[in-house]
Scaffold this motif. Structure first.
Motif, PDB file in Angstrom:
ATOM      1  N   ALA A   1       0.775  -1.113   0.004  1.00 52.46           N
ATOM      2  CA  ALA A   1       0.039   0.165   0.041  1.00 52.46           C
ATOM      3  C   ALA A   1       0.862   1.204   0.022  1.00 52.46           C
ATOM      4  O   ALA A   1       0.312   2.218  -0.378  1.00 52.46           O
ATOM      5  CB  ALA A   1      -1.046   0.246   1.430  1.00 52.46           C
ATOM      6  N   GLY A   2       2.044   1.298   0.293  1.00 57.75           N
ATOM      7  CA  GLY A   2       2.935   2.189   0.501  1.00 57.75           C
ATOM      8  C   GLY A   2       4.524   1.734   0.304  1.00 57.75           C
ATOM      9  O   GLY A   2       4.802   0.627  -0.114  1.00 57.75           O
ATOM     10  N   PRO A   3       5.370   2.533   0.443  1.00 60.07           N
ATOM     11  CA  PRO A   3       6.717   2.193   0.100  1.00 60.07           C
ATOM     12  C   PRO A   3       7.677   1.694   1.322  1.00 60.07           C
ATOM     13  O   PRO A   3       8.863   1.322   1.129  1.00 60.07           O
ATOM     14  CB  PRO A   3       7.510   3.749  -0.089  1.00 60.07           C
ATOM     15  CG  PRO A   3       6.651   4.596   0.784  1.00 60.07           C
ATOM     16  CD  PRO A   3       5.251   4.077   0.914  1.00 60.07           C
ATOM     17  N   LEU A   4       6.863   1.544   2.448  1.00 61.30           N
ATOM     18  CA  LEU A   4       7.668   1.139   3.651  1.00 61.30           C
ATOM     19  C   LEU A   4       7.743  -0.500   3.834  1.00 61.30           C
ATOM     20  O   LEU A   4       6.909  -1.211   3.638  1.00 61.30           O
ATOM     21  CB  LEU A   4       7.050   1.583   5.009  1.00 61.30           C
ATOM     22  CG  LEU A   4       6.854   3.059   5.018  1.00 61.30           C
ATOM     23  CD1 LEU A   4       6.320   3.477   6.193  1.00 61.30           C
ATOM     24  CD2 LEU A   4       8.351   3.813   4.986  1.00 61.30           C
ATOM     25  N   ARG A   5       9.180  -0.729   4.053  1.00 62.29           N
ATOM     26  CA  ARG A   5       9.460  -2.369   4.505  1.00 62.29           C
ATOM     27  C   ARG A   5       9.149  -2.636   5.782  1.00 62.29           C
ATOM     28  O   ARG A   5       8.751  -3.651   6.057  1.00 62.29           O
ATOM     29  CB  ARG A   5      11.025  -2.581   4.335  1.00 62.29           C
ATOM     30  CG  ARG A   5      11.393  -2.024   2.672  1.00 62.29           C
ATOM     31  CD  ARG A   5      12.993  -2.392   2.851  1.00 62.29           C
ATOM     32  NE  ARG A   5      13.781  -2.548   1.506  1.00 62.29           N
ATOM     33  CZ  ARG A   5      14.915  -2.573   1.381  1.00 62.29           C
ATOM     34  NH1 ARG A   5      15.702  -2.545   2.192  1.00 62.29           N
ATOM     35  NH2 ARG A   5      15.396  -2.252  -0.046  1.00 62.29           N
ATOM     36  N   GLU A   6       9.133  -1.544   6.801  1.00 63.03           N
ATOM     37  CA  GLU A   6       9.016  -1.462   8.257  1.00 63.03           C
ATOM     38  C   GLU A   6       8.233  -0.174   8.649  1.00 63.03           C
ATOM     39  O   GLU A   6       8.279   0.688   7.943  1.00 63.03           O
ATOM     40  CB  GLU A   6      10.241  -1.846   9.111  1.00 63.03           C
ATOM     41  CG  GLU A   6      10.918  -3.015   8.829  1.00 63.03           C
ATOM     42  CD  GLU A   6      12.165  -3.431   9.629  1.00 63.03           C
ATOM     43  OE1 GLU A   6      11.995  -4.051  10.738  1.00 63.03           O
ATOM     44  OE2 GLU A   6      13.157  -2.503   9.514  1.00 63.03           O
ATOM     45  N   PRO A   7       7.503  -0.350   9.690  1.00 57.88           N
ATOM     46  CA  PRO A   7       7.049   0.805  10.368  1.00 57.88           C
ATOM     47  C   PRO A   7       7.919   1.880  10.596  1.00 57.88           C
ATOM     48  O   PRO A   7       8.954   1.602  11.095  1.00 57.88           O
ATOM     49  CB  PRO A   7       6.072   0.368  11.447  1.00 57.88           C
ATOM     50  CG  PRO A   7       5.852  -1.129  11.312  1.00 57.88           C
ATOM     51  CD  PRO A   7       7.111  -1.457  10.439  1.00 57.88           C
ATOM     52  N   PRO A   8       7.376   3.189  10.473  1.00 54.65           N
ATOM     53  CA  PRO A   8       8.444   4.408  10.886  1.00 54.65           C
ATOM     54  C   PRO A   8       8.857   4.140  12.505  1.00 54.65           C
ATOM     55  O   PRO A   8       9.711   4.689  12.740  1.00 54.65           O
ATOM     56  CB  PRO A   8       7.555   5.512  10.730  1.00 54.65           C
ATOM     57  CG  PRO A   8       6.437   5.174   9.603  1.00 54.65           C
ATOM     58  CD  PRO A   8       6.309   3.689   9.917  1.00 54.65           C
ATOM     59  N   ALA A   9       8.199   3.477  13.397  1.00 55.41           N
ATOM     60  CA  ALA A   9       8.479   3.280  14.566  1.00 55.41           C
ATOM     61  C   ALA A   9       9.844   2.551  14.769  1.00 55.41           C
ATOM     62  O   ALA A   9      10.608   2.568  15.832  1.00 55.41           O
ATOM     63  CB  ALA A   9       7.356   2.528  15.318  1.00 55.41           C
ATOM     64  N   ARG A  10      10.292   1.805  13.710  1.00 51.95           N
ATOM     65  CA  ARG A  10      11.661   0.936  13.715  1.00 51.95           C
ATOM     66  C   ARG A  10      12.731   2.099  13.717  1.00 51.95           C
ATOM     67  O   ARG A  10      13.847   1.671  14.440  1.00 51.95           O
ATOM     68  CB  ARG A  10      11.444   0.286  12.598  1.00 51.95           C
ATOM     69  CG  ARG A  10      12.946  -0.307  12.181  1.00 51.95           C
ATOM     70  CD  ARG A  10      13.224  -1.514  13.344  1.00 51.95           C
ATOM     71  NE  ARG A  10      14.208  -2.426  12.708  1.00 51.95           N
ATOM     72  CZ  ARG A  10      15.661  -2.385  13.050  1.00 51.95           C
ATOM     73  NH1 ARG A  10      15.750  -1.235  13.849  1.00 51.95           N
ATOM     74  NH2 ARG A  10      16.583  -3.130  12.742  1.00 51.95           N
ATOM     75  N   LEU A  11      12.598   3.133  13.388  1.00 54.40           N
ATOM     76  CA  LEU A  11      13.614   4.204  13.523  1.00 54.40           C
ATOM     77  C   LEU A  11      14.068   4.564  14.828  1.00 54.40           C
ATOM     78  O   LEU A  11      15.170   4.756  15.324  1.00 54.40           O
ATOM     79  CB  LEU A  11      13.199   5.727  13.011  1.00 54.40           C
ATOM     80  CG  LEU A  11      12.942   5.974  11.401  1.00 54.40           C
ATOM     81  CD1 LEU A  11      12.383   7.072  11.067  1.00 54.40           C
ATOM     82  CD2 LEU A  11      14.392   5.568  11.018  1.00 54.40           C
ATOM     83  N   ALA A  12      13.267   4.494  15.946  1.00 53.61           N
ATOM     84  CA  ALA A  12      13.697   4.772  17.343  1.00 53.61           C
ATOM     85  C   ALA A  12      14.730   3.541  17.939  1.00 53.61           C
ATOM     86  O   ALA A  12      15.278   3.958  18.870  1.00 53.61           O
ATOM     87  CB  ALA A  12      12.320   4.442  18.195  1.00 53.61           C
ATOM     88  N   THR A  13      14.708   2.351  17.101  1.00 60.05           N
ATOM     89  CA  THR A  13      15.681   1.517  17.363  1.00 60.05           C
ATOM     90  C   THR A  13      17.174   1.344  16.903  1.00 60.05           C
ATOM     91  O   THR A  13      17.816   0.582  17.471  1.00 60.05           O
ATOM     92  CB  THR A  13      15.163   0.052  17.246  1.00 60.05           C
ATOM     93  OG1 THR A  13      15.012  -0.339  15.836  1.00 60.05           O
ATOM     94  CG2 THR A  13      13.707   0.245  18.026  1.00 60.05           C
ATOM     95  N   VAL A  14      17.288   2.306  15.906  1.00 58.44           N
ATOM     96  CA  VAL A  14      18.481   2.206  15.111  1.00 58.44           C
ATOM     97  C   VAL A  14      19.480   3.395  15.842  1.00 58.44           C
ATOM     98  O   VAL A  14      18.963   4.040  16.695  1.00 58.44           O
ATOM     99  CB  VAL A  14      18.340   2.779  13.939  1.00 58.44           C
ATOM    100  CG1 VAL A  14      17.306   1.736  13.085  1.00 58.44           C
ATOM    101  CG2 VAL A  14      18.132   4.049  13.656  1.00 58.44           C
TER     102      VAL A  14
END
Length: 279
Positions: free
Chosen positions: A128-141
């Protein structure tokens, strides 16, 4: 282990960042190597690249990384097994190109590359969109690197700098990109975001006839038979595949990742901390 990846499908600048990391870590006393899936390559199994590796067999990105950095590069679908091959080459800092979602890879540092212009699109997951994972994943990098556009708070700014072009064949010397200003050229890009390449050429004052191709496209001579004598400018990722049948008027445009001060020092320190914890 340093893992470089992104949340969105398509090109964000992972390979230029991987090249910058390999060069930067080597300058800081490490012996880096790179592990890659080898997308677009036809060979199977896990192997180390050498100077004669064919990008049609091994993949365009790993061949480009080896050519630009000279560090050991291992390719394979089983990336943990491929990474172990690097240890036989004296590597003490493995960089995984496009490994963020490959959770079988252990990691000490995670770096997510963000397209500063497109960001996260509509914010939805594939398809439905371009994301492989939810944006919330950014909090863990550990680090978020923003390629182009405006870096958000907490993001590391990165730009891609293209200063000169190189001939694919012949005796001509490299020349400044500005030498093509005001000229009409065929621009070829088989990368994740061809529009970024075309826009960069237009910003340099070049009149672009755009020829976008799918990412990792397996080029054949007919793809570049444009029927005229205009120069052909292409990305360096495409050039590694086109060089065997290149014509004298074809040029490659290398790019260098320019990063915010202190970023490479911070990555190196994270690796040293991880090494101390394992002792």
């Amino acid at each position: 282990m340093v893992v470089v990846g992104n949340l969105t499908a398509g090109g964000t600048g992972k390979t230029p960042l991987t090249i910058a990391l390999a060069q930067g870590l080597r300058a800081r006393g490490f012996s880096p190597g790179v592990v890659s899936r080898g997308y677009g390559g036809s060979r199977r199994g896990n192997r180390l690249l050498d100077d004669g590796s064919d990008p049609r067999e091994e993949g365009d990105e790993p061949c480009l990384i080896r050519a630009r950095t000279g560090v050991p590069v291992a390719v394979g679908r089983d990336r943990p097994a491929a990474a172990r091959l690097l240890l036989t080459q004296g590597v003490d800092a493995v960089i995984a190109d496009d490994g963020l979602q490959h959770y079988r890879l252990a990691r000490d540092v995670e770096i997510c590359v963000i397209d500063g212009d497109r960001r996260f699109g509509n914010g939805r997951l594939l398809p439905a969109g371009p994301l492989r994972e939810p944006p919330a994943r950014l909090a863990t990098v550990d680090f978020r690197v923003c390629n182009g556009g405006s870096a958000a708070p907490g993001e590391v700014a990165m730009t891609l700098e293209a200063r000169y072009v190189e001939p694919l064949v012949g005796a001509e010397r490299p020349r400044p990109l500005a030498a093509f200003a005001g000229q009409r050229v065929h621009a070829v890009a088989g990368i994740g975001n061809p529009g970024r390449f075309f826009a960069g050429l237009r910003a340099a004052g070049i009149e672009v006839i755009a020829h976008p191709f799918p990412d990792h496209h397996a080029f054949a001579p007919a793809d570049l038979a444009f029927g005229d004598a205009l120069p052909v400018l292409m990305t360096e990722k495409d050039a590694v595949k086109c060089r065997p049948f290149a014509a004298p008027r074809w040029w490659s445009l290398p790019v260098d990742a320019k990063l915010a001060p202190g970023f490479l020092d911070a990555v190196a320190e994270r690796l040293r901390e991880a090494s101390r914890r394992r002792r």
